[in-house]
Design an enzyme around this catalytic site. Structure first.
Site, PDB file in Angstrom:
ATOM      1  N   GLY A  59      30.523  32.473  -5.636  1.00  0.00           N
ATOM      2  CA  GLY A  59      30.729  32.035  -4.252  1.00  0.00           C
ATOM      3  C   GLY A  59      31.022  30.544  -4.187  1.00  0.00           C
ATOM      4  O   GLY A  59      31.847  30.091  -3.396  1.00  0.00           O
ATOM      5  N   ASP A 110      17.703  30.635  -3.014  1.00  0.00           N
ATOM      6  CA  ASP A 110      17.998  31.229  -4.327  1.00  0.00           C
ATOM      7  C   ASP A 110      16.727  31.664  -5.070  1.00  0.00           C
ATOM      8  O   ASP A 110      16.776  32.480  -5.981  1.00  0.00           O
ATOM      9  CB  ASP A 110      18.757  30.225  -5.217  1.00  0.00           C
ATOM     10  CG  ASP A 110      20.181  29.993  -4.726  1.00  0.00           C
ATOM     11  OD1 ASP A 110      20.690  30.812  -3.938  1.00  0.00           O
ATOM     12  OD2 ASP A 110      20.783  28.987  -5.125  1.00  0.00           O
ATOM     13  N   ARG A 159      19.932  40.745  -1.184  1.00  0.00           N
ATOM     14  CA  ARG A 159      18.723  40.518  -2.001  1.00  0.00           C
ATOM     15  C   ARG A 159      17.453  41.010  -1.325  1.00  0.00           C
ATOM     16  O   ARG A 159      16.434  41.160  -1.996  1.00  0.00           O
ATOM     17  CB  ARG A 159      18.619  39.042  -2.402  1.00  0.00           C
ATOM     18  CG  ARG A 159      19.649  38.695  -3.470  1.00  0.00           C
ATOM     19  CD  ARG A 159      19.529  37.276  -3.969  1.00  0.00           C
ATOM     20  NE  ARG A 159      20.463  37.060  -5.076  1.00  0.00           N
ATOM     21  CZ  ARG A 159      20.967  35.891  -5.414  1.00  0.00           C
ATOM     22  NH1 ARG A 159      20.627  34.803  -4.739  1.00  0.00           N
ATOM     23  NH2 ARG A 159      21.805  35.787  -6.427  1.00  0.00           N
ATOM     24  N   SER A 191      24.982  24.194  -9.689  1.00  0.00           N
ATOM     25  CA  SER A 191      25.586  23.520  -8.532  1.00  0.00           C
ATOM     26  C   SER A 191      26.250  22.209  -8.941  1.00  0.00           C
ATOM     27  O   SER A 191      27.376  21.911  -8.526  1.00  0.00           O
ATOM     28  CB  SER A 191      24.520  23.210  -7.480  1.00  0.00           C
ATOM     29  OG  SER A 191      24.030  24.394  -6.923  1.00  0.00           O
ATOM     30  N   LYS A 242      24.216  37.393  -0.274  1.00  0.00           N
ATOM     31  CA  LYS A 242      24.326  36.743  -1.590  1.00  0.00           C
ATOM     32  C   LYS A 242      25.025  37.722  -2.549  1.00  0.00           C
ATOM     33  O   LYS A 242      25.678  38.654  -2.102  1.00  0.00           O
ATOM     34  CB  LYS A 242      22.941  36.325  -2.080  1.00  0.00           C
ATOM     35  CG  LYS A 242      22.340  35.173  -1.264  1.00  0.00           C
ATOM     36  CD  LYS A 242      23.122  33.884  -1.470  1.00  0.00           C
ATOM     37  CE  LYS A 242      22.586  32.728  -0.642  1.00  0.00           C
ATOM     38  NZ  LYS A 242      23.456  31.553  -0.702  1.00  0.00           N
TER      39      LYS A 242
HETATM   40  C1  S3P Z   1      25.045  26.491  -3.577  1.00  0.00           C
HETATM   41  C2  S3P Z   1      24.613  26.620  -2.290  1.00  0.00           C
HETATM   42  C3  S3P Z   1      23.829  27.764  -1.809  1.00  0.00           C
HETATM   43  C4  S3P Z   1      23.221  28.529  -2.986  1.00  0.00           C
HETATM   44  C5  S3P Z   1      24.197  28.802  -4.074  1.00  0.00           C
HETATM   45  C6  S3P Z   1      24.746  27.488  -4.614  1.00  0.00           C
HETATM   46  C7  S3P Z   1      25.825  25.293  -3.934  1.00  0.00           C
HETATM   47  O1  S3P Z   1      24.666  28.632  -1.089  1.00  0.00           O
HETATM   48  O2  S3P Z   1      22.675  29.748  -2.508  1.00  0.00           O
HETATM   49  O3  S3P Z   1      23.584  29.514  -5.133  1.00  0.00           O
HETATM   50  O4  S3P Z   1      25.995  25.006  -5.135  1.00  0.00           O
HETATM   51  O5  S3P Z   1      26.288  24.603  -3.021  1.00  0.00           O
HETATM   52  P1  S3P Z   1      25.031  28.372   0.474  1.00  0.00           P
HETATM   53  O6  S3P Z   1      25.838  27.161   0.546  1.00  0.00           O
HETATM   54  O7  S3P Z   1      25.782  29.605   0.858  1.00  0.00           O
HETATM   55  O8  S3P Z   1      23.728  28.249   1.163  1.00  0.00           O
END
Ligand code: S3P
Length: 435
Positions: A102, A322, A353, A31, A349
């Site tokens: 994502g 996660d 999951r 992140s 996801k």
């Molecule tokens: C993330 C936010 C989360 C997480 C993803 C990384 C991020 O997703 O599940 O692995 O780096 O901001 P969401 O924002 O969809 O909750």
């Protein structure tokens, strides 16, 4: 089941472990790496990012930044980015590839919406099935023009232009959507405000502040002043607590284990994982803690302990989203089992999951009841050796590699290469810890 199996990939064999011990050094947080790369590419002057994530996802972000005309130099896990300021991106000659990520597509969308050119961004098969309307809606309210397949799936065509600031209440707790809106807000004159229903990871707020933006945050309301002057700088990425989760659970599960995990990010918006594990009786000790670029970082020790099990619901479900696959594995070995509720986000996801965890549980003879927003995993179950499938999902590959350590014989993980999305070193590190 809705999942399509990954094309036959690499198979890893995992034998039951006697005990695990040693020092674990993990790659940089995924992140934080995404955010540093994106922000540095819009800062003035050079930035140097140390311990950048080795995961494919963060390299998808670097690829996009390069395609937008920014010089990026990689030397191992050190990344140098030559930012040219907020208006320094140039139209990409080709489509932008977000791969499996994502975070890349959702966060980049906010930045691309503010550009004086059109971009097309796409992803792999899994990403092409994930909803983007959650970012398209606020961006449209800011004045952006975005087209998507069936109005919600990648690829996205983003016709950038002038944006207005926005006061936006997030309908779902999502750090990716929060970041997307704040990133777009950098290109609007005036204050952009994001209101969160629940607290989500705040790495964007911390990183923007580090690079010089004016950003305030109180009681789940984040306010960003538009057109910030960002300045390139040197930053160090802490190791990824979500990657550490696999070793925390492995250490708890395998009798006799004792592991020390070094320099791991302990940001309170992420460390509910440790609070939850402690609340169910895990032996985890924080050995050291310091602040690095505004992020808490420390060393933690985990020792094998039987755990009680418990309930993950409401805000905790969002905070642990996660980690739920590997916590479900721990739940099956716990005394009272694990109940997960309010985690419908799991269904969208990298795979569904809830379905992929249940399928792998079935293969190892573990009972689980799935619900639309979670699962019920009874405790004290016997782990049988099995042939698992990652279904192309990194966290499923790693969660069931951990389950395999407690199996009654050798197990296999098909599609093991999926781990590389966040953690290419996973298999080597896991095998190096056997006592
Ligand atoms: C993330 C936010 C989360 C997480 C993803 C990384 C991020 O997703 O599940 O692995 O780096 O901001 P969401 O924002 O969809 O909750």
């Amino acid at each position: 089941m809705r999942q399509t199996a990954a094309p036959a990939g690499r198979i890893e064999t995992i034998r039951p472990a006697g005990r695990l011990e040693g020092l674990v050094r993990l790659p940089g947080d995924k992140s934080i790496s995404h955010r540093y790369a994106m922000i540095a590419s819009l800062a003035e002057g050079p930035s140097r990012i140390t311990n950048f994530s080795t995961g494919a996802d963060c390299h998808s972000t670097l690829g996009c930044v390069r395609a937008l005309g920014i010089e990026v130099e990689e030397d191992g896990t050190t990344v140098k980015i030559q930012g040219r300021g907020l208006d320094g991106w140039r139209e990409s000659p080709g489509d932008l590839d977000a791969g499996n990520s994502g975070s890349t597509i959702r966060m980049m969308s906010g930045l691309l919406a503010g550009q004086p050119f059109t971009s097309r961004i796409f992803g792999d098969e899994s990403l092409s099935r994930r909803p983007m309307d959650r970012v398209m809606k606020p961006l449209a309210e800011m004045g952006a023009h975005i087209e998507a397949r069936e109005n919600r799936f990648p690829p996205l065509v983003i016709r950038g232009g002038e944006l207005h600031p926005l006061d936006y209440t997030l309908p779902v707790a999502s750090a990716q959507v929060k970041t997307c809106v704040l990133f777009a807000g950098m290109f609007a004159d005036g204050e952009t405000i994001v209101r969160e229903p629940m607290r989500s990871r705040d790495h964007t707020e911390i990183a923007l502040r580090e690079f010089g933006a004016e950003i305030r945050s109180a009681q789940r309301v984040i306010t960003l002043e538009g057109r910030p002057k960002l300045t390139g700088r040197e930053v160090i990425v802490p190791s990824d607590l979500s990657s550490a989760a696999f070793f925390l659970v492995a250490g708890l599960l395998v009798p006799g284990s004792s592991l020390v995990i070094q320099n791991v990010g302990l940001n309170p918006t992420r460390s509910s994982l440790l609070d939850f594990l402690l609340s169910i009786g895990a032996s985890i000790t924080v050995l050291r803690i310091e602040s690095v670029n505004g992020e808490p970082v420390g060393d933690i020790q985990v020792r094998h302990t039987p755990v009680r099990g418990g309930v993950i619901e409401k805000e905790l479900a969002a905070a642990l989203i996660d980690e739920i696959p590997v916590l479900a594995v721990l739940g099956a070995a716990s005394e009272q089992g694990l109940i997960v509720r309010d985690a419908q986000e799991l269904r969208i996801k990298e795979t569904d999951r809830i379905a992929t965890v249940a399928e792998n549980f079935k293969r190892m003879g573990i009972t689980v009841e799935t619900t639309p927003d979670g699962m019920i995993v009874p405790g004290r179950q016997k782990f049988r050796a099995a042939n698992f499938d990652s279904f192309g999902d990194h966290r499923i590959a790693m969660a069931f590699a951990v389950a395999a350590l407690a199996g009654d014989g050798p197990s296999t993980i098909e599609g093991a290469e999926a781990a590389s999305v966040s953690f290419p070193e996973f298999w080597g590190i896991l095998n190096g810890l056997r006592g």
